[in-house]
Design an enzyme around this catalytic site. Sequence first.
Site, mmCIF file in Angstrom:
data_model
loop_
_atom_site.group_PDB
_atom_site.id
_atom_site.type_symbol
_atom_site.label_atom_id
_atom_site.label_comp_id
_atom_site.label_asym_id
_atom_site.label_seq_id
_atom_site.Cartn_x
_atom_site.Cartn_y
_atom_site.Cartn_z
ATOM 1 N N GLY A 193 32.233 -5.541 29.670
ATOM 2 C CA GLY A 193 33.475 -6.024 30.222
ATOM 3 C C GLY A 193 34.185 -7.075 29.253
ATOM 4 N N CYS A 194 33.622 -7.918 28.823
ATOM 5 C CA CYS A 194 34.226 -9.050 27.847
ATOM 6 C C CYS A 194 34.871 -8.418 26.513
ATOM 7 C CB CYS A 194 33.179 -10.200 27.598
ATOM 8 S SG CYS A 194 32.706 -10.940 29.282
#
Length: 143
Positions: A23-24
């Site tokens: 996600g990052c």
Amino acid sequence: MTLSALRGQQVVVYFYPKASTPGCTTEGGDFRDRKPAFDAANTVILGVSRDGIRAQENFKAKEGFNFALIADKDEEICRMFDVIKLKKMYGKEHLGIERSTFLIDADGHLAQQWRGVKVPGHVDDVLAAAQALNAQSQNKGRA
């Protein structure tokens, strides 16, 4: 670097839980890919996590990020923005960064915030807000 050193420019400060996680990486890539549009809107991008400097440098190099990543191991910046929250993962509770983004205007005031961010489409929302804020500030300058 301090926010006051960036006075005269808008600043996006986005907090992400951990470098090099899916996600990052997606969120950082979205900011990277839209950086020219943020630049055109007089907006600097800063990414912050509790990772150390080496992890941040590796993440930035591997993903080709074209903006600064800040290592906040002591959580000083995280506490200033109140993004450390109790989270649950696999049934266990722990303290971690709540994915959050803050837009600061050219005078250093908080203009908008997003908390509990979901990555898909988020950077587009932040960019639209930065563009609108920049247009508003340019119109004030002409008045």
